[in-house]
Enzyme design. Structure first.
Site, short mmCIF file in Angstrom:
data_model
loop_
_atom_site.label_atom_id
_atom_site.label_comp_id
_atom_site.label_asym_id
_atom_site.label_seq_id
_atom_site.Cartn_x
_atom_site.Cartn_y
_atom_site.Cartn_z
CE1 TYR A 45 -4.32 0.57 -0.34
CE2 TYR A 45 -4.39 -1.48 0.90
CZ TYR A 45 -5.01 -0.56 0.10
OH TYR A 45 -6.30 -0.74 -0.28
CD GLU A 47 -4.78 5.07 0.59
OE1 GLU A 47 -4.91 5.96 1.45
OE2 GLU A 47 -5.59 4.14 0.47
CG ASP A 191 -8.25 9.55 -23.96
OD1 ASP A 191 -7.25 8.84 -24.19
OD2 ASP A 191 -9.27 9.11 -23.39
CB THR A 217 -4.72 3.23 -21.98
OG1 THR A 217 -4.55 3.21 -23.40
CG2 THR A 217 -6.16 3.51 -21.63
CE LYS A 220 -7.21 1.31 -25.60
NZ LYS A 220 -7.45 2.28 -24.53
NE ARG A 226 -6.21 -3.47 -20.18
CZ ARG A 226 -7.28 -3.99 -20.79
NH1 ARG A 226 -7.23 -5.19 -21.31
NH2 ARG A 226 -8.39 -3.31 -20.91
N1 DSN Z 1 -12.33 0.08 -24.94
C1 DSN Z 1 -11.28 0.81 -25.58
C2 DSN Z 1 -11.10 0.37 -27.00
O1 DSN Z 1 -11.26 -0.79 -27.31
O2 DSN Z 1 -10.79 1.19 -27.84
C3 DSN Z 1 -11.52 2.28 -25.48
O3 DSN Z 1 -10.38 2.93 -25.13
#
Ligand code: DSN
Length: 435
Positions: A45, A47, A191, A217, A220, A226
């Site tokens: 932990y 925080e 974003d 994120t 990707k 993640r």
């Molecule tokens: N769920 C995500 C995607 O598949 O693009 C959105 O960021």
């Protein structure tokens, strides 16, 4: 016998190894990223922020988080970052909490045209808490129309202008968006969840010099665990009229930090932060730029090959890793295509196309992405073959034997493109993994 949960994990490992992964938001994280994710840092932990924690024993996780911050700043040329968002949704929720009071105005890209759920969809907290207006793409070109965005902004007078997409195959004009934001006194938030890796590799327009705040994120095109991140470049909002740039940055970063924790999150996931640091380190290597270049070349080759097979590729190509296909000329829905392709060992997602007459669980389109198979070593030639398999499957949706035969062919083909993940065997499991 192994605990069924590990049997399912092994089944999923095999599915990933034996099929064509074309979901645009997925990728194969490196074994080093997965090792950090599965580490003892899960137990801690912490925080707060490095050097300012609410728990003891944070010496080493402080170092991990500092390294993640430093690598991320270097990767994007950011002045300030927060690496704690559990995912992109939390990064966006924190930014909106920092910038807007309930009822205040947000202008963002429409979900049904390729936007993100967390940018004010009525189904998401962002759409329930704030007053939202959307811009979309033109019906004749499927491209963003910056004049229309300006008109909407001038009429609606948003406090936040948000940009970024989950299924838009073209690049964004951040500079023009900033001019629009300045005209109406809005804060501009980008974003970059989808193209982050391509932006880090300097292959697409860079939002950092133009947008006040950037979220993303990390899993990707960036190919990490993640997770989410928040960043500011050299030009950021000036909350409460702070007089010096240093004062402005300090005040704004404090507002963003506290909107995330304790605003919407509790303890940071230190194992995920360590895995982010590993992925940022990988993305800083020259090989990552070559990877990102190949992701784009592959998407362009896939788009071209599909058009040659008489598929309607939206915008007639792509600038990034996404290929959007309108299946109406083939008389197939997105759902039907997704199901049939899965039987052939090809994983994609059905996707609304802009102005889609079908509902979201059916759709007229599919979204294809190249990040995962490029990690696996695919180049343009392999992607031309992928287009052939997609076409063969879609022309044989009522023929399960043919779909099975394509699956077998793909499984054989992929043996030359192995994934670096070891199978889970009873011997490799700790005692607690057996029942
Ligand atoms: N769920 C995500 C995607 O598949 O693009 C959105 O960021």
């Amino acid at each position: 016998m192994i605990d069924p949960i590990f049997a399912w994990i092994e089944a999923e490992r095999r599915r990933q190894a034996e099929g064509l992964e074309l979901i645009a938001s997925e990728n194969y994280a490196s074994p080093a990223v997965l090792q950090a994710l599965g580490s003892v840092l899960n137990n801690k932990y912490a925080e707060g922020l490095p050097g300012k924690r609410y728990y003891g024993g944070c010496t080493y996780v402080d170092e991990v988080e500092r390294l993640a911050q430093e690598r991320l700043k270097l990767l994007f040329g950011a002045e300030w970052v927060n690496v704690q968002p559990h995912s992109g949704a939390q990064a966006n929720a924190a930014v909106l909490l920092a910038l807007l009071r309930p009822g205040e105005k947000l202008l963002s890209f429409q979900l049904a045209h390729g936007g993100h759920l967390t940018h004010g969809s009525p189904l998401n907290s962002s759409g329930r808490l704030y007053t939202v207006e959307h811009y979309g793409v033109r019906e004749d070109t499927y491209l963003l129309d910056y004049d229309e965005i300006r008109e909407k902004a001038l009429k609606f007078r948003p406090k936040v202008l948000m940009a970024g997409a989950s299924s838009y195959p073209r690049d964004w004009d951040w500079k023009t968006l900033r001019q629009i934001a300045d005209e109406v006194g809005a804060t501009l938030v980008a974003d970059i969840a989808h193209p982050a890796g391509l932006i880090a590799a300097k292959l697409l327009n860079d939002p950092l010099p133009h947008c006040h705040i950037v979220t993303s994120t990390t899993h990707k095109t960036l190919r990490g665990p993640r997770g989410g991140i928040i960043m500011m470049g050299k030009d950021f909002p000036n909350p409460l009229g702070e007089k010096t740039p240093k004062g402005q940055l300090k005040k704004m970063s404090t507002i963003l930090d506290s909107a995330l924790f304790p605003g919407i999150q509790g303890g940071p996931h230190m194992h995920a932060i360590a895995a982010k640091a590993v992925a940022f380190g990988e993305a800083l290597q020259p090989e990552f730029r070559s990877y990102a270049q190949q992701v784009i070349r592959n998407a362009q080759a896939l788009a071209q090959a599909l058009m040659e097979l008489d598929y309607t590729v939206l915008t007639r190509g792509t600038d990034n890793h996404i290929v959007l296909v309108d299946l109406r000329n083939k008389g197939i829905t997105g759902r039907h295509a997704e199901e049939g392709l899965e039987m052939a060992g090809i994983t994609i997602n059905k996707n609304l196309i802009p102005y889609d007459p079908q509902p979201p669980l059916i759709t007229s389109g599919i979204r294809l992405g190249t990040p995962a198979l490029t990690t696996r070593g695919f180049t343009e030639a392999e992607f031309r073959q992928v287009a052939q398999w997609i076409d063969q499957a879609l022309t044989n949706l009522a023929n399960p034997e043919k779909l099975n035969a394509i699956q077998a062919e793909i499984r054989d083909f992929l043996q030359s493109y192995p994934l670096p993940y070891a199978p889970i065997t009873p011997a490799a499991l700790p005692a607690e993994g057996r029942v």
